[in-house]
Design a protein around this motif. Structure first.
Motif, PDB file in Angstrom:
ATOM      1  N   ASP A  62      39.891  17.920  43.828  1.00 19.67           N
ATOM      2  CA  ASP A  62      39.114  16.825  43.044  1.00 19.67           C
ATOM      3  C   ASP A  62      39.051  17.044  41.459  1.00 19.67           C
ATOM      4  O   ASP A  62      38.898  16.073  40.871  1.00 19.67           O
ATOM      5  CB  ASP A  62      37.798  16.756  43.625  1.00 19.67           C
ATOM      6  CG  ASP A  62      37.661  16.382  45.295  1.00 19.67           C
ATOM      7  OD1 ASP A  62      38.975  15.950  45.515  1.00 19.67           O
ATOM      8  OD2 ASP A  62      36.883  16.577  45.782  1.00 19.67           O
ATOM      9  N   GLY A  98      40.677   8.565  41.106  1.00 15.10           N
ATOM     10  CA  GLY A  98      40.716   8.500  39.606  1.00 15.10           C
ATOM     11  C   GLY A  98      41.955   8.699  39.002  1.00 15.10           C
ATOM     12  O   GLY A  98      42.323   8.221  37.508  1.00 15.10           O
ATOM     13  N   MET A 121      33.375  11.153  38.003  1.00 15.36           N
ATOM     14  CA  MET A 121      33.872  11.236  39.215  1.00 15.36           C
ATOM     15  C   MET A 121      34.277   9.908  39.827  1.00 15.36           C
ATOM     16  O   MET A 121      33.432   9.090  39.946  1.00 15.36           O
ATOM     17  CB  MET A 121      33.295  11.999  40.163  1.00 15.36           C
ATOM     18  CG  MET A 121      32.910  13.603  40.025  1.00 15.36           C
ATOM     19  SD  MET A 121      34.431  14.571  39.751  1.00 15.36           S
ATOM     20  CE  MET A 121      34.892  14.503  41.533  1.00 15.36           C
ATOM     21  N   VAL A 122      35.608   9.814  40.080  1.00 17.55           N
ATOM     22  CA  VAL A 122      35.956   8.274  40.559  1.00 17.55           C
ATOM     23  C   VAL A 122      36.983   8.425  41.456  1.00 17.55           C
ATOM     24  O   VAL A 122      37.917   9.227  41.404  1.00 17.55           O
ATOM     25  CB  VAL A 122      36.687   7.530  39.112  1.00 17.55           C
ATOM     26  CG1 VAL A 122      37.350   5.973  39.509  1.00 17.55           C
ATOM     27  CG2 VAL A 122      35.604   7.548  38.078  1.00 17.55           C
ATOM     28  N   GLU A 123      36.694   7.280  42.398  1.00 20.90           N
ATOM     29  CA  GLU A 123      37.590   7.351  43.543  1.00 20.90           C
ATOM     30  C   GLU A 123      39.180   7.134  43.067  1.00 20.90           C
ATOM     31  O   GLU A 123      39.599   6.212  42.459  1.00 20.90           O
ATOM     32  CB  GLU A 123      37.503   6.042  44.311  1.00 20.90           C
ATOM     33  CG  GLU A 123      36.067   6.053  45.239  1.00 20.90           C
ATOM     34  CD  GLU A 123      35.830   5.039  46.008  1.00 20.90           C
ATOM     35  OE1 GLU A 123      36.578   4.000  46.230  1.00 20.90           O
ATOM     36  OE2 GLU A 123      34.592   5.065  46.578  1.00 20.90           O
ATOM     37  N   GLY A 152      32.453   5.139  41.692  1.00 28.03           N
ATOM     38  CA  GLY A 152      32.127   6.562  40.926  1.00 28.03           C
ATOM     39  C   GLY A 152      31.097   6.555  40.336  1.00 28.03           C
ATOM     40  O   GLY A 152      30.029   5.808  40.333  1.00 28.03           O
ATOM     41  N   ARG A 200      39.854  10.292  47.333  1.00 21.24           N
ATOM     42  CA  ARG A 200      38.512  11.116  46.845  1.00 21.24           C
ATOM     43  C   ARG A 200      38.333  11.091  45.531  1.00 21.24           C
ATOM     44  O   ARG A 200      39.034  10.389  44.764  1.00 21.24           O
ATOM     45  CB  ARG A 200      38.794  12.577  47.366  1.00 21.24           C
ATOM     46  CG  ARG A 200      39.035  12.885  48.877  1.00 21.24           C
ATOM     47  CD  ARG A 200      39.130  14.504  49.047  1.00 21.24           C
ATOM     48  NE  ARG A 200      38.062  15.054  48.269  1.00 21.24           N
ATOM     49  CZ  ARG A 200      36.863  15.407  48.859  1.00 21.24           C
ATOM     50  NH1 ARG A 200      36.670  14.985  50.384  1.00 21.24           N
ATOM     51  NH2 ARG A 200      35.981  16.337  48.385  1.00 21.24           N
ATOM     52  N   ASN A 201      36.901  11.135  45.307  1.00 20.51           N
ATOM     53  CA  ASN A 201      36.438  11.032  44.153  1.00 20.51           C
ATOM     54  C   ASN A 201      37.078  12.192  43.008  1.00 20.51           C
ATOM     55  O   ASN A 201      37.226  13.270  43.569  1.00 20.51           O
ATOM     56  CB  ASN A 201      34.871  11.230  43.923  1.00 20.51           C
ATOM     57  CG  ASN A 201      34.222  10.143  44.259  1.00 20.51           C
ATOM     58  OD1 ASN A 201      34.861   8.989  44.502  1.00 20.51           O
ATOM     59  ND2 ASN A 201      32.819  10.139  44.300  1.00 20.51           N
TER      60      ASN A 201
END
Length: 374
Positions: free
Chosen positions: A253, A338, A334-336, A315, A283-284
């Motif tokens: 991640d 990303g 933290m971004v889905e 996120g 996922r983030n």
């Protein structure tokens, strides 16, 4: 003259204001000093553990995601530590002092946790492993000198060591003398600049600090605190465990899959990393943000500000600063999914208005690492 803050069980200098300066002005000045000349940080609060015994190398292989047993004596390796669920719990470096002896550092707030973790596994799961762990956090003072003139500052302080990059490469350490004091000097960097961390007997820490400040004056030496440290590391995309992670974050991640060894040997958390859920592309993931205005840490991010609630969150902001070097606000988040969103715009709906931010790689400053060797 420092303004202090609580970090773990310590008081640490947050910034060093001069007359008439607020925090933002002081931090900006400290950051630019490190980028353009030299800064000095008291890093003594980092957790420090000696791991000693015939099985020390094999034991650390089980505790960290990468392999410590291949580390040469005199060298340093960065390591991540996972929980049984495969999530990041701490990071630090390991220095190999000998075939059967390592000096391991932890984050300031997790020193006791990491030692407890070592002991739990040694005493309850692996009693046959021949290793002894000793906390030496308070035995060592650590003065970190960072910046383009760091080498000149350390030479001016006085040392019996050759400081050139050829003789003293990045991620190695040497034992010698600094200002006449027996010292261990490590070439590690949490700023991206040329940096030397000088460790001495804690009782001589103030003596070393005074010597560095005196010798560094002609080179523009400037003390900097934890706030400037945070800005400098964020400019380089270096994460802080517990700030950019929250117990739900894997190495992948963070874009750090490279630190997870690919052979069939075991380490704590490995089984969980093989679960399908930990490799989902949505996922983030850690990204950088270039916002139109400063973002508050913790701000929720959405794909589109509809003005209606609820809005699906994709996120959140983990770190946010004004970057003196870039002369603009930056953030980590933290971004889905990303990494696949780079170049896209996300939005942070706030009570005072919505802020737009472009998703970019998390390394904002010197992405090629050219400044690391001075």
């Amino acid at each position: 003259g420092a303004v202090f803050e609580d970090v773990g069980q310590w008081k640490r200098p947050r910034y060093f204001p001069r007359a008439g300066e607020g925090m933002d002005a002081a931090v900006g000045r400290e950051c630019l000093a490190v980028r353009n000349a030299a800064g000095v940080l008291d890093a003594s609060t980092l957790g420090k553990i000696e791991v000693v015994g015939p099985d020390a190398a094999a034991f650390l292989d089980r505790m960290y995601t990468n392999r410590m047993s291949t580390l040469a004596v005199g060298s340093i390796r960065y390591g991540l530590m996972l929980g049984l669920d495969g999530m990041v719990v701490d990071d630090g470096v390991a220095m190999r002092l000998g075939d059967d002896r390592f000096f391991v550092t932890t984050t300031t707030g997790n020193a006791a946790m990491v030692l407890d973790r070592f002991e739990e596994w040694l005493q309850t799961e692996w009693p046959d492993v021949r290793v002894y762990c000793t906390s030496v956090t308070e035995q060592w003072a650590d003065v970190a000198i960072a910046g383009p003139t760091a080498r000149e500052v350390l030479a001016s302080v006085g040392t019996d060591l050759e400081l050139s990059s050829d003789a003293f490469p990045f991620m190695t350490f040497r034992d010698g003398k600094v200002a006449g004091i027996p010292a261990r000097i490590a070439r590690v960097s949490f700023t991206g600049e040329l940096s030397y961390e000088v460790l001495v007997d804690a009782r001589r820490g103030l003596q070393l600090w005074d010597a560095v400040m005196s010798a560094g004056e002609p080179f523009g030496i400037t003390p900097y605190g934890t706030e400037a440290m945070h800005v400098l590391r964020a400019e380089k995309g270096f994460v802080i465990v517990g700030q950019d992670t929250d117990g739900t974050v894997t190495p992948q991640d963070l874009g750090m899959g490279w630190i997870v060894r690919k052979d069939h040997s075991d380490f704590i958390g490995r089984r969980s990393l093989r679960r399908a859920d930990t490799s989902r592309p949505d996922r983030n993931q850690l990204v950088g943000l270039l916002p139109a205005a400063p973002l508050p840490e913790g701000a929720q991010l959405v794909e589109e500000d509809t003005g209606r609630t609820p809005m699906p969150m994709i996120g959140h902001v983990t770190s946010s600063y004004l970057s003196p070097s870039l002369a603009r606000p930056i953030a980590l988040a933290m971004v889905e999914g990303g990494r696949e969103r780079r170049g896209q715009t996300v939005f942070a709906p706030l009570s005072e208005g919505t802020i737009a931010a472009e998703i970019v790689p998390p390394v904002f400053y010197d992405p090629d690492g050219t400044k690391r060797d001075g």
